[in-house]
Design an enzyme around this catalytic site. Sequence first.
Site, PDB file in Angstrom:
ATOM      1  CG  ASP A  13      68.715 -16.813 -12.874  1.00 41.34           C
ATOM      2  OD1 ASP A  13      68.924 -15.590 -12.785  1.00 41.34           O
ATOM      3  OD2 ASP A  13      67.821 -17.401 -12.233  1.00 41.34           O
ATOM      4  CE  LYS A  16      69.429 -12.518 -18.513  1.00 43.94           C
ATOM      5  NZ  LYS A  16      69.201 -13.799 -17.802  1.00 43.94           N
ATOM      6  N   GLY A  40      68.878 -10.478 -11.646  1.00 40.35           N
ATOM      7  CA  GLY A  40      70.091 -10.558 -10.826  1.00 40.35           C
ATOM      8  C   GLY A  40      71.203 -11.021 -11.731  1.00 40.35           C
ATOM      9  CG  HIS A  41      71.905  -9.474 -15.010  1.00 40.19           C
ATOM     10  ND1 HIS A  41      71.634  -8.622 -16.040  1.00 40.19           N
ATOM     11  CD2 HIS A  41      70.817 -10.289 -14.925  1.00 40.19           C
ATOM     12  CE1 HIS A  41      70.445  -8.906 -16.554  1.00 40.19           C
ATOM     13  NE2 HIS A  41      69.921  -9.912 -15.881  1.00 40.19           N
ATOM     14  CD  GLN A 223      63.435 -10.317 -16.001  1.00 42.37           C
ATOM     15  OE1 GLN A 223      63.146  -9.466 -16.805  1.00 42.37           O
ATOM     16  NE2 GLN A 223      64.032 -10.011 -14.865  1.00 42.37           N
TER      17      GLN A 223
HETATM   18  P1  GDP Z   1      72.066 -13.883 -15.402  1.00 41.66           P
HETATM   19  O1  GDP Z   1      70.861 -13.505 -14.632  1.00 41.66           O
HETATM   20  O2  GDP Z   1      71.734 -14.483 -16.730  1.00 41.66           O
HETATM   21  O3  GDP Z   1      73.080 -12.775 -15.530  1.00 41.66           O
HETATM   22  O4  GDP Z   1      72.776 -15.055 -14.571  1.00 41.66           O
HETATM   23  P2  GDP Z   1      73.021 -15.075 -12.972  1.00 41.66           P
HETATM   24  O5  GDP Z   1      74.139 -14.151 -12.665  1.00 41.66           O
HETATM   25  O6  GDP Z   1      71.750 -14.899 -12.239  1.00 41.66           O
HETATM   26  O7  GDP Z   1      73.419 -16.589 -12.781  1.00 41.66           O
HETATM   27  C1  GDP Z   1      74.525 -17.166 -13.404  1.00 41.66           C
HETATM   28  C2  GDP Z   1      75.496 -17.641 -12.321  1.00 41.66           C
HETATM   29  O8  GDP Z   1      76.450 -18.518 -12.886  1.00 41.66           O
HETATM   30  C3  GDP Z   1      76.298 -16.532 -11.692  1.00 41.66           C
HETATM   31  O9  GDP Z   1      76.572 -16.851 -10.350  1.00 41.66           O
HETATM   32  C4  GDP Z   1      77.588 -16.511 -12.512  1.00 41.66           C
HETATM   33  O10 GDP Z   1      78.692 -16.007 -11.782  1.00 41.66           O
HETATM   34  C5  GDP Z   1      77.760 -17.981 -12.790  1.00 41.66           C
HETATM   35  N1  GDP Z   1      78.409 -18.313 -14.060  1.00 41.66           N
HETATM   36  C6  GDP Z   1      78.317 -17.679 -15.258  1.00 41.66           C
HETATM   37  N2  GDP Z   1      78.962 -18.373 -16.222  1.00 41.66           N
HETATM   38  C7  GDP Z   1      79.457 -19.477 -15.615  1.00 41.66           C
HETATM   39  C8  GDP Z   1      80.175 -20.629 -16.093  1.00 41.66           C
HETATM   40  O11 GDP Z   1      80.492 -20.761 -17.268  1.00 41.66           O
HETATM   41  N3  GDP Z   1      80.480 -21.593 -15.172  1.00 41.66           N
HETATM   42  C9  GDP Z   1      80.139 -21.484 -13.853  1.00 41.66           C
HETATM   43  N4  GDP Z   1      80.464 -22.470 -13.037  1.00 41.66           N
HETATM   44  N5  GDP Z   1      79.455 -20.420 -13.381  1.00 41.66           N
HETATM   45  C10 GDP Z   1      79.118 -19.443 -14.244  1.00 41.66           C
HETATM   46  P1  IMO Z   2      67.594 -12.666 -14.634  1.00 41.93           P
HETATM   47  O1  IMO Z   2      67.663 -11.372 -15.394  1.00 41.93           O
HETATM   48  C1  IMO Z   2      65.178 -16.075 -13.422  1.00 41.93           C
HETATM   49  C2  IMO Z   2      60.925 -15.316 -12.662  1.00 41.93           C
HETATM   50  C3  IMO Z   2      60.414 -15.461 -11.243  1.00 41.93           C
HETATM   51  C4  IMO Z   2      59.011 -15.943 -11.527  1.00 41.93           C
HETATM   52  C5  IMO Z   2      58.623 -15.140 -12.775  1.00 41.93           C
HETATM   53  C6  IMO Z   2      57.813 -13.886 -12.469  1.00 41.93           C
HETATM   54  O2  IMO Z   2      68.480 -12.701 -13.451  1.00 41.93           O
HETATM   55  O3  IMO Z   2      67.749 -13.829 -15.543  1.00 41.93           O
HETATM   56  P2  IMO Z   2      58.480 -11.514 -11.488  1.00 41.93           P
HETATM   57  O4  IMO Z   2      59.074 -11.113 -10.166  1.00 41.93           O
HETATM   58  O5  IMO Z   2      59.295 -11.104 -12.665  1.00 41.93           O
HETATM   59  O6  IMO Z   2      57.043 -11.081 -11.616  1.00 41.93           O
HETATM   60  O7  IMO Z   2      58.457 -13.128 -11.467  1.00 41.93           O
HETATM   61  O8  IMO Z   2      59.840 -14.774 -13.393  1.00 41.93           O
HETATM   62  N1  IMO Z   2      62.068 -14.387 -12.822  1.00 41.93           N
HETATM   63  C7  IMO Z   2      63.324 -14.774 -13.063  1.00 41.93           C
HETATM   64  N2  IMO Z   2      63.865 -16.021 -13.134  1.00 41.93           N
HETATM   65  N3  IMO Z   2      65.942 -14.988 -13.666  1.00 41.93           N
HETATM   66  C8  IMO Z   2      65.412 -13.746 -13.636  1.00 41.93           C
HETATM   67  O9  IMO Z   2      66.107 -12.656 -14.014  1.00 41.93           O
HETATM   68  C9  IMO Z   2      64.058 -13.601 -13.278  1.00 41.93           C
HETATM   69  N4  IMO Z   2      63.223 -12.545 -13.138  1.00 41.93           N
HETATM   70  C10 IMO Z   2      62.022 -13.040 -12.875  1.00 41.93           C
HETATM   71  O10 IMO Z   2      61.159 -16.396 -10.511  1.00 41.93           O
HETATM   72  O11 IMO Z   2      59.036 -17.300 -11.904  1.00 41.93           O
HETATM   73 MG    MG Z   3      70.002 -13.872 -12.776  1.00 43.78          MG
END
Ligand code: GDP
Ligand code: IMO
Ligand code: MG
Length: 437
Positions: A13, A16, A40-41, A223
């Site tokens: 999270d 990416k 979840g991106h 991840q």
């Molecule tokens: P990922 O799994 O690495 O793609 O990240 P996620 O999408 O799960 O979580 C990142 C969250 O932060 C998302 O809701 C993005 O929209 C948000 N986000 C990304 N970059 C920034 C930033 O620079 N500032 C803020 N406030 N939010 C951001």
């Molecule tokens: P993105 O791509 C954050 C974590 C779960 C748990 C562990 C194992 O959005 O960064 P799983 O369901 O993969 O067997 O769970 O990994 N986990 C993540 N945490 N971002 C993710 O993906 C994750 N995908 C799995 O919360 O701790």
């Molecule tokens: Mg994510």
Amino acid sequence: MANVVVIGAQWGDEGKGKITDLLSRSADVVVRYQGGVNAGHTIVVEDKVLKLHLIPSGILYPDTICLIGSGTVVDPKVMLEEISMLKENNIDISGLKLASTAHVTMPYHRLIDMAMEERRGAKKIGTTGRGIGPTYADKAQRSGIRVIDLLDETKLRESIDIPLKENNALLKKIYGRETLDKELIIKEYLGFGKLLEPHVVDCTRIIHQASRRKNNILFEGAQGTLLDLDHGTYPFVTSSNPVSGGACIGAGVGPTLIDRVIGVAKAYTTRVGEGPFPTELSGKINDQLCDKGGEYGTTTGRRRRCGWFDGVIGKYAVEVNGLDCLAITKLDVLDELEEIKVCTSYELNGKKIDYFPSSSEDFSKCKPIFETLPGWKSSTANCKNLDDLPEAAMSYLRFLAELMEVPIAIVSLGANREQTIVVEDPIHGPKRALLGS
Ligand code: GDP
Ligand code: IMO
Ligand code: MG
């Protein structure tokens, strides 16, 4: 031509999705190489918020080929929902391709994932419950179902026979759950196969054809480094290899094809699920980061645990991924803080260490040693250049780059594409002429 891998340098999270979307402008091909719908991106473009679990974050560019590689595990139902969501948003998905050799998450994988977690009780991993571990386990013990099996009834009947018997026995005898009906699964999954068939390809061949055409290929990690099955905080990890080396295995390319590796890290740290987290905060600052950063899981909606930036795991991520540079995201989330801490080393059994210990027991005993930096107490959300950033924010970034001995190429100050400072083109720019080099 340059081929890059974008990976998460923390526990997932990191943003990416946003960074991949941004860099996809210069990519001809974007490949997801591991993980499944546990990811979840989030991509925010103007007023649109798109949440992708499996489809690569390059999909918003109509001419980009988006590949779901062999090393991923595919939940066809979720993939079809994602395709519908993209179509509803008028996004062209003609470039979307799925590896015929990717493994399929079956209904019993999800049930077993959840049943195992329940059985673990206090020792649960805190999985996303999406069946990821059991899908990879069946793959490793060679009783998995692959995408190609969904395209042929005879093949599916043959391949599902043993795994269904075994997984049904597990469900019934070990976990005391209902068993699943073979005919219902076959009917449903052949239906999924029909709908996905136009996207199914020999993914590795497409990548190598693109490489021969001198296309730019971007490998999108899911991840993060500390969730890596081999190199993360085992057993509190996922079941695949999110590190940059995973791109070679999951996409079927040699390390020599990769020119650059970009690590994405938040300006602080979050973790969702169980497991040790040395810099974890509690109380007011934790709530502040969580609220301002919107730290709720994209996949499960769970509140993410928040902590200060951990330079020890940062340095470890630089090493295990061979990072060339960093994208630091969510700097804006720190805007209101009086002071900001950064963990520079740990105390383990009364001794100071500056490395990530390989023993999970040791890691869970590590106490963070912090350096405190002044906050900037002003909004960075609309800064367009490094010169617009408050001096304290610049000092903070320089501190991170020097601590990790890797330059910062991108600074993100909000979820939107425009809220980004590209210090130096991380794909084509000189390798080390960036902030903090
Ligand atoms: P990922 O799994 O690495 O793609 O990240 P996620 O999408 O799960 O979580 C990142 C969250 O932060 C998302 O809701 C993005 O929209 C948000 N986000 C990304 N970059 C920034 C930033 O620079 N500032 C803020 N406030 N939010 C951001
Ligand atoms: P993105 O791509 C954050 C974590 C779960 C748990 C562990 C194992 O959005 O960064 P799983 O369901 O993969 O067997 O769970 O990994 N986990 C993540 N945490 N971002 C993710 O993906 C994750 N995908 C799995 O919360 O701790
Ligand atoms: Mg994510």
